[in-house]
Design a protein around this motif. Sequence first.
Motif, PDB file in Angstrom:
ATOM      1  N   SER A  95       0.766  -1.130  -0.138  1.00  0.00           N
ATOM      2  CA  SER A  95      -0.028   0.000  -0.040  1.00  0.00           C
ATOM      3  C   SER A  95       0.922   1.228   0.019  1.00  0.00           C
ATOM      4  N   PRO A  96       0.894   1.850  -1.135  1.00  0.00           N
ATOM      5  CA  PRO A  96       0.168   1.602  -2.415  1.00  0.00           C
ATOM      6  C   PRO A  96       0.913   0.678  -3.035  1.00  0.00           C
ATOM      7  N   PRO A  97       0.488  -0.071  -4.150  1.00  0.00           N
ATOM      8  CA  PRO A  97       1.136  -1.118  -4.931  1.00  0.00           C
ATOM      9  C   PRO A  97       2.523  -0.658  -5.383  1.00  0.00           C
ATOM     10  N   GLU A  98       2.825   0.661  -5.706  1.00  0.00           N
ATOM     11  CA  GLU A  98       3.821   1.016  -6.100  1.00  0.00           C
ATOM     12  C   GLU A  98       5.112   1.125  -5.139  1.00  0.00           C
ATOM     13  N   LYS A  99       4.802   0.903  -4.048  1.00  0.00           N
ATOM     14  CA  LYS A  99       5.767   0.836  -2.958  1.00  0.00           C
ATOM     15  C   LYS A  99       6.731  -0.408  -3.035  1.00  0.00           C
ATOM     16  N   MET A 100       6.367  -1.514  -3.567  1.00  0.00           N
ATOM     17  CA  MET A 100       7.295  -2.637  -3.720  1.00  0.00           C
ATOM     18  C   MET A 100       8.411  -2.212  -4.739  1.00  0.00           C
ATOM     19  N   GLN A 101       7.849  -1.569  -6.091  1.00  0.00           N
ATOM     20  CA  GLN A 101       8.925  -1.174  -6.883  1.00  0.00           C
ATOM     21  C   GLN A 101       9.855  -0.219  -6.326  1.00  0.00           C
ATOM     22  N   ARG A 102       9.240   0.905  -5.673  1.00  0.00           N
ATOM     23  CA  ARG A 102       9.961   1.759  -4.896  1.00  0.00           C
ATOM     24  C   ARG A 102      10.959   1.419  -4.001  1.00  0.00           C
ATOM     25  N   THR A 103      10.717   0.776  -3.282  1.00  0.00           N
ATOM     26  CA  THR A 103      11.664   0.001  -1.986  1.00  0.00           C
ATOM     27  C   THR A 103      12.737  -0.810  -2.863  1.00  0.00           C
ATOM     28  N   LEU A 104      12.345  -1.710  -3.914  1.00  0.00           N
ATOM     29  CA  LEU A 104      13.408  -2.314  -4.522  1.00  0.00           C
ATOM     30  C   LEU A 104      14.478  -1.377  -5.206  1.00  0.00           C
ATOM     31  N   GLU A 105      13.928  -0.380  -5.719  1.00  0.00           N
ATOM     32  CA  GLU A 105      14.794   0.771  -6.524  1.00  0.00           C
ATOM     33  C   GLU A 105      15.558   1.414  -5.628  1.00  0.00           C
ATOM     34  N   ALA A 106      15.072   1.714  -4.303  1.00  0.00           N
ATOM     35  CA  ALA A 106      16.186   2.470  -3.279  1.00  0.00           C
ATOM     36  C   ALA A 106      17.189   1.506  -2.928  1.00  0.00           C
ATOM     37  N   GLU A 107      17.057   0.281  -3.109  1.00  0.00           N
ATOM     38  CA  GLU A 107      17.943  -0.545  -2.824  1.00  0.00           C
ATOM     39  C   GLU A 107      18.957  -0.958  -3.931  1.00  0.00           C
ATOM     40  N   GLY A 108      18.725  -0.389  -5.111  1.00  0.00           N
ATOM     41  CA  GLY A 108      19.522  -0.528  -6.229  1.00  0.00           C
ATOM     42  C   GLY A 108      19.208  -1.539  -7.378  1.00  0.00           C
ATOM     43  N   VAL A 109      17.981  -2.017  -6.991  1.00  0.00           N
ATOM     44  CA  VAL A 109      17.431  -2.965  -7.901  1.00  0.00           C
ATOM     45  C   VAL A 109      16.744  -2.265  -9.099  1.00  0.00           C
ATOM     46  N   ILE A 110      16.878  -2.416 -10.190  1.00  0.00           N
ATOM     47  CA  ILE A 110      16.449  -1.882 -11.386  1.00  0.00           C
ATOM     48  C   ILE A 110      15.130  -2.642 -11.788  1.00  0.00           C
ATOM     49  N   ILE A 111      13.890  -1.956 -11.857  1.00  0.00           N
ATOM     50  CA  ILE A 111      12.810  -2.709 -12.249  1.00  0.00           C
ATOM     51  C   ILE A 111      12.231  -1.740 -13.475  1.00  0.00           C
ATOM     52  N   LYS A 112      11.764  -2.621 -14.496  1.00  0.00           N
ATOM     53  CA  LYS A 112      11.022  -1.938 -15.890  1.00  0.00           C
ATOM     54  C   LYS A 112      10.078  -2.883 -16.281  1.00  0.00           C
ATOM     55  N   ASN A 113       8.811  -2.033 -16.391  1.00  0.00           N
ATOM     56  CA  ASN A 113       7.564  -2.991 -16.496  1.00  0.00           C
ATOM     57  C   ASN A 113       7.315  -3.895 -15.496  1.00  0.00           C
ATOM     58  N   ASP A 114       7.159  -3.569 -14.140  1.00  0.00           N
ATOM     59  CA  ASP A 114       6.989  -4.526 -12.967  1.00  0.00           C
ATOM     60  C   ASP A 114       8.008  -5.785 -13.051  1.00  0.00           C
ATOM     61  N   GLN A 115       9.208  -5.839 -13.909  1.00  0.00           N
ATOM     62  CA  GLN A 115      10.076  -6.818 -13.728  1.00  0.00           C
ATOM     63  C   GLN A 115      11.464  -6.326 -13.341  1.00  0.00           C
ATOM     64  N   VAL A 116      12.210  -7.188 -12.814  1.00  0.00           N
ATOM     65  CA  VAL A 116      13.500  -6.726 -12.292  1.00  0.00           C
ATOM     66  C   VAL A 116      14.695  -7.166 -13.548  1.00  0.00           C
ATOM     67  N   VAL A 117      15.060  -6.150 -13.768  1.00  0.00           N
ATOM     68  CA  VAL A 117      16.291  -6.203 -14.929  1.00  0.00           C
ATOM     69  C   VAL A 117      17.364  -6.793 -14.493  1.00  0.00           C
ATOM     70  N   ASN A 118      17.863  -7.694 -15.316  1.00  0.00           N
ATOM     71  CA  ASN A 118      19.124  -8.663 -14.905  1.00  0.00           C
ATOM     72  C   ASN A 118      18.835  -9.112 -13.734  1.00  0.00           C
ATOM     73  N   PHE A 119      17.468 -10.018 -13.922  1.00  0.00           N
ATOM     74  CA  PHE A 119      17.218 -10.906 -12.965  1.00  0.00           C
ATOM     75  C   PHE A 119      18.025 -11.757 -12.162  1.00  0.00           C
ATOM     76  N   GLN A 120      18.939 -12.411 -13.285  1.00  0.00           N
ATOM     77  CA  GLN A 120      19.735 -13.699 -12.955  1.00  0.00           C
ATOM     78  C   GLN A 120      20.892 -13.110 -12.063  1.00  0.00           C
ATOM     79  N   THR A 121      21.268 -11.641 -12.343  1.00  0.00           N
ATOM     80  CA  THR A 121      22.423 -11.185 -11.672  1.00  0.00           C
ATOM     81  C   THR A 121      22.112 -10.882 -10.244  1.00  0.00           C
ATOM     82  N   VAL A 122      20.862 -10.272  -9.986  1.00  0.00           N
ATOM     83  CA  VAL A 122      20.378  -9.972  -8.598  1.00  0.00           C
ATOM     84  C   VAL A 122      19.889 -11.099  -7.762  1.00  0.00           C
ATOM     85  N   PHE A 123      19.447 -12.270  -8.448  1.00  0.00           N
ATOM     86  CA  PHE A 123      18.921 -13.484  -7.968  1.00  0.00           C
ATOM     87  C   PHE A 123      19.565 -14.167  -6.851  1.00  0.00           C
TER      88      PHE A 123
END
Length: 112
Positions: A75-103
Amino acid sequence: MKTDKENFFDLVYQVVRLIPKGRVSSYGAIANYLGAKSGARTVGYAMNAAHTLDDVPAHRVVNSKGLLTGKAHFSPPEKMQRTLEAEGVIIKNDQVVNFQTVFWDPSKELEW
């Protein structure tokens, strides 16, 4: 007395607390680590119930393709993306960019 489901949720939370900032794991990887190969959905239920727990970084758990499928439970739904981005995870179209690298795979990262 706790039920088995509550005990499993507690185990899920213990694993999720170990996911480092800037990394993500998946429902299935966590279930597999806990010996419940077909338990990805139950891990999802645990994540949905974790939003009241300040010490469980539920935003770091995504689906097996890196999609932010749990965002509707923030709450709100955008919080998940904002929190990940604040930690340095890049998100595009609701998907983690370079997923295998940060997995972060607990089966490889943790000793059981």
